[in-house]
Scaffold this motif. Sequence first.
Motif, PDB file in Angstrom:
ATOM      1  N   GLN A   1      27.599   3.320  26.714  1.00 23.76           N
ATOM      2  CA  GLN A   1      26.437   4.199  26.654  1.00 23.76           C
ATOM      3  C   GLN A   1      26.540   5.375  27.606  1.00 23.76           C
ATOM      4  O   GLN A   1      26.071   6.470  27.300  1.00 23.76           O
ATOM      5  CB  GLN A   1      25.169   3.396  26.968  1.00 23.76           C
ATOM      6  CG  GLN A   1      24.808   2.367  25.910  1.00 23.76           C
ATOM      7  CD  GLN A   1      23.634   1.504  26.314  1.00 23.76           C
ATOM      8  OE1 GLN A   1      23.241   1.485  27.489  1.00 23.76           O
ATOM      9  NE2 GLN A   1      23.066   0.787  25.368  1.00 23.76           N
ATOM     10  N   ASN A   2      27.158   5.152  28.756  1.00 22.09           N
ATOM     11  CA  ASN A   2      27.178   6.192  29.777  1.00 22.09           C
ATOM     12  C   ASN A   2      28.474   6.974  29.828  1.00 22.09           C
ATOM     13  O   ASN A   2      28.547   7.994  30.503  1.00 22.09           O
ATOM     14  CB  ASN A   2      26.916   5.566  31.156  1.00 22.09           C
ATOM     15  CG  ASN A   2      25.515   5.019  31.269  1.00 22.09           C
ATOM     16  OD1 ASN A   2      24.578   5.754  31.547  1.00 22.09           O
ATOM     17  ND2 ASN A   2      25.349   3.725  31.019  1.00 22.09           N
TER      18      ASN A   2
ATOM     19  N   THR B   1      22.647  -0.810  40.455  1.00 22.50           N
ATOM     20  CA  THR B   1      22.161  -0.127  39.260  1.00 22.50           C
ATOM     21  C   THR B   1      23.320   0.706  38.739  1.00 22.50           C
ATOM     22  O   THR B   1      23.467   1.883  39.057  1.00 22.50           O
ATOM     23  CB  THR B   1      20.959   0.764  39.588  1.00 22.50           C
ATOM     24  OG1 THR B   1      19.978  -0.017  40.255  1.00 22.50           O
ATOM     25  CG2 THR B   1      20.358   1.345  38.331  1.00 22.50           C
TER      26      THR B   1
ATOM     27  N   LYS C   1      28.762  -2.688  27.508  1.00 19.51           N
ATOM     28  CA  LYS C   1      27.755  -1.903  26.788  1.00 19.51           C
ATOM     29  C   LYS C   1      27.317  -0.697  27.600  1.00 19.51           C
ATOM     30  O   LYS C   1      27.139   0.400  27.061  1.00 19.51           O
ATOM     31  CB  LYS C   1      26.555  -2.794  26.459  1.00 19.51           C
ATOM     32  CG  LYS C   1      25.488  -2.107  25.621  1.00 19.51           C
ATOM     33  CD  LYS C   1      24.380  -3.073  25.271  1.00 19.51           C
ATOM     34  CE  LYS C   1      23.311  -2.407  24.414  1.00 19.51           C
ATOM     35  NZ  LYS C   1      22.225  -3.352  24.067  1.00 19.51           N
ATOM     36  N   ARG C   2      27.149  -0.882  28.896  1.00 16.42           N
ATOM     37  CA  ARG C   2      26.731   0.232  29.735  1.00 16.42           C
ATOM     38  C   ARG C   2      27.825   1.281  29.856  1.00 16.42           C
ATOM     39  O   ARG C   2      27.542   2.479  29.916  1.00 16.42           O
ATOM     40  CB  ARG C   2      26.327  -0.287  31.121  1.00 16.42           C
ATOM     41  CG  ARG C   2      25.044  -1.107  31.093  1.00 16.42           C
ATOM     42  CD  ARG C   2      24.662  -1.582  32.478  1.00 16.42           C
ATOM     43  NE  ARG C   2      23.436  -2.368  32.449  1.00 16.42           N
ATOM     44  CZ  ARG C   2      22.869  -2.913  33.516  1.00 16.42           C
ATOM     45  NH1 ARG C   2      23.437  -2.748  34.708  1.00 16.42           N
ATOM     46  NH2 ARG C   2      21.761  -3.603  33.426  1.00 16.42           N
TER      47      ARG C   2
ATOM     48  N   GLU D   1      27.346  -6.965  28.959  1.00 16.07           N
ATOM     49  CA  GLU D   1      26.393  -5.934  29.363  1.00 16.07           C
ATOM     50  C   GLU D   1      27.095  -4.797  30.098  1.00 16.07           C
ATOM     51  O   GLU D   1      26.753  -3.620  29.928  1.00 16.07           O
ATOM     52  CB  GLU D   1      25.317  -6.554  30.261  1.00 16.07           C
ATOM     53  CG  GLU D   1      24.251  -5.576  30.729  1.00 16.07           C
ATOM     54  CD  GLU D   1      23.432  -5.011  29.587  1.00 16.07           C
ATOM     55  OE1 GLU D   1      22.863  -3.915  29.767  1.00 16.07           O
ATOM     56  OE2 GLU D   1      23.350  -5.649  28.521  1.00 16.07           O
TER      57      GLU D   1
ATOM     58  N   GLN E   1      26.424   7.431  35.331  1.00 10.58           N
ATOM     59  CA  GLN E   1      25.961   8.724  34.890  1.00 10.58           C
ATOM     60  C   GLN E   1      26.413   9.830  35.824  1.00 10.58           C
ATOM     61  O   GLN E   1      26.631  10.967  35.415  1.00 10.58           O
ATOM     62  CB  GLN E   1      24.435   8.718  34.783  1.00 10.58           C
ATOM     63  CG  GLN E   1      23.928   7.978  33.550  1.00 10.58           C
ATOM     64  CD  GLN E   1      22.418   7.914  33.513  1.00 10.58           C
ATOM     65  OE1 GLN E   1      21.754   8.068  34.517  1.00 10.58           O
ATOM     66  NE2 GLN E   1      21.886   7.692  32.327  1.00 10.58           N
TER      67      GLN E   1
ATOM     68  N   THR F   1      24.015   1.873  35.852  1.00  9.48           N
ATOM     69  CA  THR F   1      23.736   2.965  34.929  1.00  9.48           C
ATOM     70  C   THR F   1      23.692   4.285  35.676  1.00  9.48           C
ATOM     71  O   THR F   1      24.295   5.280  35.267  1.00  9.48           O
ATOM     72  CB  THR F   1      22.399   2.713  34.216  1.00  9.48           C
ATOM     73  OG1 THR F   1      22.471   1.486  33.504  1.00  9.48           O
ATOM     74  CG2 THR F   1      22.092   3.843  33.249  1.00  9.48           C
TER      75      THR F   1
END
Length: 255
Positions: free
Chosen positions: A101-102, A118, A97-98, A94, A124, A120
Amino acid sequence: MSNELRSRWSDSGFTTVTVALKQAAPADTGCALMAFALADQARPEAFDVVSRLKKRGIQVWMISGDTPAAANAVARQLGIDHVMAGVLPEQKSEMVKRLQQNGHNSNSTESTISASDTITDSLQKDNKHRPFARVAMVGDGVNDAPALAQADVGISVGSGTAAAMETAPVLLMRSSLYSLMTLLDLSQVVFRRVKLNFVWASMYNFVCIPIAAGLLYPIADRGLPPVIAGLLMIASSLTVMASSLSLKLYREPKH
């Protein structure tokens, strides 16, 4: 065991394990008998490899199940600026994956992220220019297998477990991390050769196809003989093949 000693061990990169004795009576709180300070020894070449990766513009992250204090201590020894600590085995994929994505920003500042954060939002903040990132995961344990499968490029070390080696599409035959630098260098050489072959084949066909179609017929009053056309086609294939075979001359860089 005092909190001061536990804190000193954690700051030094050790994971604390306490052995306690507890009676069967529910009211008995038990007592600690002994404590151990455990730590994984970093490979001798790890610091140099991390430095080389950072010089290439590659952002290095460490994903660890240790406490943030212990993980940060090891990261400081190796020059790793970004740490994901307290990660359970099933959470590693996970985390990868993050990251995918970010994305990341190569100029981002030092950060430590625990599994309870958190992440994510944290990632970001570091990435305003690149929404996605290519992630390569290097691991050698059973717990790394899901993350190796999730990464864009999963890399397993030859001395690792069978699960990691079967999951990762890339296997370093030697246990030295310098093999990772050889992998990156060889990948760049192969990719440059692929682009060279593509450019050569495109230019060759761009010039020869109009001639085969009769471009010179009004000038020479004759077309391209089939035999010559066939030889030119073979010459193109032989040139690309010879260019590819020249990769056998590749020599591993000295580390």
